[in-house]
Design a protein around this motif. Structure first.
Motif, PDB file in Angstrom:
ATOM      1  N   TYR A   1       0.881  -1.174   0.000  1.00  0.00           N
ATOM      2  CA  TYR A   1       0.000   0.000   0.000  1.00  0.00           C
ATOM      3  C   TYR A   1       0.915   1.220   0.000  1.00  0.00           C
ATOM      4  CZ  TYR A   1      -2.777  -3.908   1.437  1.00  0.00           C
ATOM      5  OH  TYR A   1      -3.355  -5.156   1.490  1.00  0.00           O
ATOM      6  N   THR A   2       0.791   2.063  -1.026  1.00  0.00           N
ATOM      7  CA  THR A   2       1.751   3.149  -1.211  1.00  0.00           C
ATOM      8  C   THR A   2       1.091   4.342  -1.902  1.00  0.00           C
ATOM      9  OG1 THR A   2       3.985   3.641  -2.009  1.00  0.00           O
ATOM     10  CG2 THR A   2       2.608   2.219  -3.418  1.00  0.00           C
ATOM     11  N   ASP A   3       1.875   5.358  -2.171  1.00  0.00           N
ATOM     12  CA  ASP A   3       1.385   6.563  -2.859  1.00  0.00           C
ATOM     13  C   ASP A   3       0.166   7.144  -2.139  1.00  0.00           C
ATOM     14  OD1 ASP A   3       3.363   5.944  -4.748  1.00  0.00           O
ATOM     15  OD2 ASP A   3       1.939   4.906  -6.048  1.00  0.00           O
ATOM     16  N   TYR A   4       0.266   7.195  -0.811  1.00  0.00           N
ATOM     17  CA  TYR A   4      -0.844   7.713  -0.007  1.00  0.00           C
ATOM     18  C   TYR A   4      -1.106   9.180  -0.329  1.00  0.00           C
ATOM     19  CZ  TYR A   4      -0.734   3.575   3.047  1.00  0.00           C
ATOM     20  OH  TYR A   4      -0.805   2.299   3.547  1.00  0.00           O
ATOM     21  N   GLU A   5      -2.368   9.498  -0.578  1.00  0.00           N
ATOM     22  CA  GLU A   5      -2.799  10.874  -0.813  1.00  0.00           C
ATOM     23  C   GLU A   5      -2.675  11.680   0.488  1.00  0.00           C
ATOM     24  OE1 GLU A   5      -6.540  11.984  -3.270  1.00  0.00           O
ATOM     25  OE2 GLU A   5      -7.207  11.671  -1.209  1.00  0.00           O
ATOM     26  N   SER A   6      -2.972  11.041   1.604  1.00  0.00           N
ATOM     27  CA  SER A   6      -2.887  11.702   2.910  1.00  0.00           C
ATOM     28  C   SER A   6      -2.589  10.652   3.976  1.00  0.00           C
ATOM     29  CB  SER A   6      -4.192  12.448   3.218  1.00  0.00           C
ATOM     30  OG  SER A   6      -5.312  11.577   3.136  1.00  0.00           O
ATOM     31  N   ASP A   7      -3.633  10.070   4.525  1.00  0.00           N
ATOM     32  CA  ASP A   7      -3.488   8.990   5.493  1.00  0.00           C
ATOM     33  C   ASP A   7      -4.399   7.845   5.049  1.00  0.00           C
ATOM     34  OD1 ASP A   7      -6.060   9.813   6.129  1.00  0.00           O
ATOM     35  OD2 ASP A   7      -5.487  10.718   8.032  1.00  0.00           O
ATOM     36  N   PHE A   8      -4.787   6.966   5.974  1.00  0.00           N
ATOM     37  CA  PHE A   8      -5.593   5.812   5.576  1.00  0.00           C
ATOM     38  C   PHE A   8      -6.995   6.181   5.105  1.00  0.00           C
ATOM     39  CE2 PHE A   8      -6.623   6.310  10.031  1.00  0.00           C
ATOM     40  CZ  PHE A   8      -7.963   5.993  10.102  1.00  0.00           C
ATOM     41  N   THR A   9      -7.392   7.434   5.287  1.00  0.00           N
ATOM     42  CA  THR A   9      -8.715   7.858   4.828  1.00  0.00           C
ATOM     43  C   THR A   9      -8.694   8.375   3.387  1.00  0.00           C
ATOM     44  OG1 THR A   9      -8.448  10.116   5.658  1.00  0.00           O
ATOM     45  CG2 THR A   9      -9.386   8.484   7.184  1.00  0.00           C
ATOM     46  N   GLY A  10      -7.503   8.597   2.835  1.00  0.00           N
ATOM     47  CA  GLY A  10      -7.379   9.105   1.468  1.00  0.00           C
ATOM     48  C   GLY A  10      -7.131   7.998   0.461  1.00  0.00           C
ATOM     49  N   ARG A  11      -6.920   8.406  -0.779  1.00  0.00           N
ATOM     50  CA  ARG A  11      -6.650   7.440  -1.848  1.00  0.00           C
ATOM     51  C   ARG A  11      -5.214   6.941  -1.730  1.00  0.00           C
ATOM     52  NH1 ARG A  11     -10.188   6.760  -5.463  1.00  0.00           N
ATOM     53  NH2 ARG A  11      -8.830   6.292  -7.205  1.00  0.00           N
ATOM     54  N   TYR A  12      -4.984   5.712  -2.215  1.00  0.00           N
ATOM     55  CA  TYR A  12      -3.654   5.111  -2.219  1.00  0.00           C
ATOM     56  C   TYR A  12      -3.582   4.055  -3.309  1.00  0.00           C
ATOM     57  CZ  TYR A  12      -6.031   1.429   0.438  1.00  0.00           C
ATOM     58  OH  TYR A  12      -6.897   0.450   0.843  1.00  0.00           O
ATOM     59  N   THR A  13      -2.376   3.610  -3.598  1.00  0.00           N
ATOM     60  CA  THR A  13      -2.164   2.565  -4.592  1.00  0.00           C
ATOM     61  C   THR A  13      -1.941   1.240  -3.879  1.00  0.00           C
ATOM     62  OG1 THR A  13      -1.169   4.135  -6.138  1.00  0.00           O
ATOM     63  CG2 THR A  13      -0.693   1.794  -6.504  1.00  0.00           C
TER      64      THR A  13
END
Length: 149
Positions: free
Chosen positions: A53-65
Motif C-alpha cells: 500500500y503506497t502513494d498515499y494521498e494523505s493517510d488511511f482515509t485518502g486514496r492510495y495505490t
C-alpha cells in the motif's frame, strides 16, 4: 530498518471510503490468483506474495495505490500487463495477523486504523507478506509491516 526491494505485479488506485478498497482488493487478488500471474513474473526471489500500500494521498482515509506481486531480483523484464516498482529502505513496525485469512488481516488493519495499536505512521509504504504460513486455515499467519517515523 527493512531492506528495500523490487516487485513485479498488478496495481489499482483505491480508497478505504465506502468499502471501495474491499471490492478493489478482492478483484485484484482474484485476478492475480485466477490468471496465475505469479508464474509469468521473471526473476522471482521467492513465491511469497506481497500486498503493498503506497502513494498515499494523505493517510488511511485518502486514496492510495495497492499492489499485489512478488519480489524480484531485477526489473529488466516486466511483462507488458504488469508493473514493476522499487521500494527503498525504510523503518517499519512488524505486526502478525493470526487466524483465518483474510479476516485476520482485516481485523489487524481495523485495530491500526482505530488506534488500538499505537503507531507513528509515516505513510511511505506498508506491506503484507503472504508466505507458506498464510495457507494454514485457522492457524494462518501474515506479517504486516507498517512504515513508521
Amino acid at each position: 530498518m527493512t531492506t528495500g526491494f523490487k516487485i513485479i505485479g498488478i496495481q489499482i488506485r483505491t480508497t478505504n471510503q465506502n468499502s471501495q478498497a474491499q471490492q478493489d482488493l478482492t478483484h485484484l487478488w482474484s485476478r492475480f490468483i485466477s490468471d496465475n500471474l505469479i508464474e509469468t513474473i521473471p526473476n522471482k526471489c521467492s513465491n511469497d506474495i506481497f500486498a503493498i500500500y503506497t502513494d498515499y494521498e494523505s493517510d488511511f482515509t485518502g486514496r492510495y495505490t495497492a499492489i499485489i506481486g512478488v519480489t524480484v531480483s531485477s526489473l529488466d523484464k516486466i511483462p507488458s500487463d504488469l508493473i514493476g516498482r522499487e521500494f527503498p529502505n525504510a523503518k517499519f513496525q512488524k505486526l502478525t495477523a493470526k487466524g483465518l485469512i483474510p479476516a485476520a488481516v482485516a481485523d489487524t488493519w481495523n485495530k491500526i486504523w482505530n488506534n488500538e495499536i499505537s503507531l507513528e505512521r509515516s505513510y511511505t509504504y506498508d506491506y503484507e507478506v503472504y508466505g507458506s504460513d498464510s495457507q494454514k486455515g485457522n492457524n494462518s499467519e501474515v506479517d504486516i509491516y507498517i512504515s513508521i517515523e
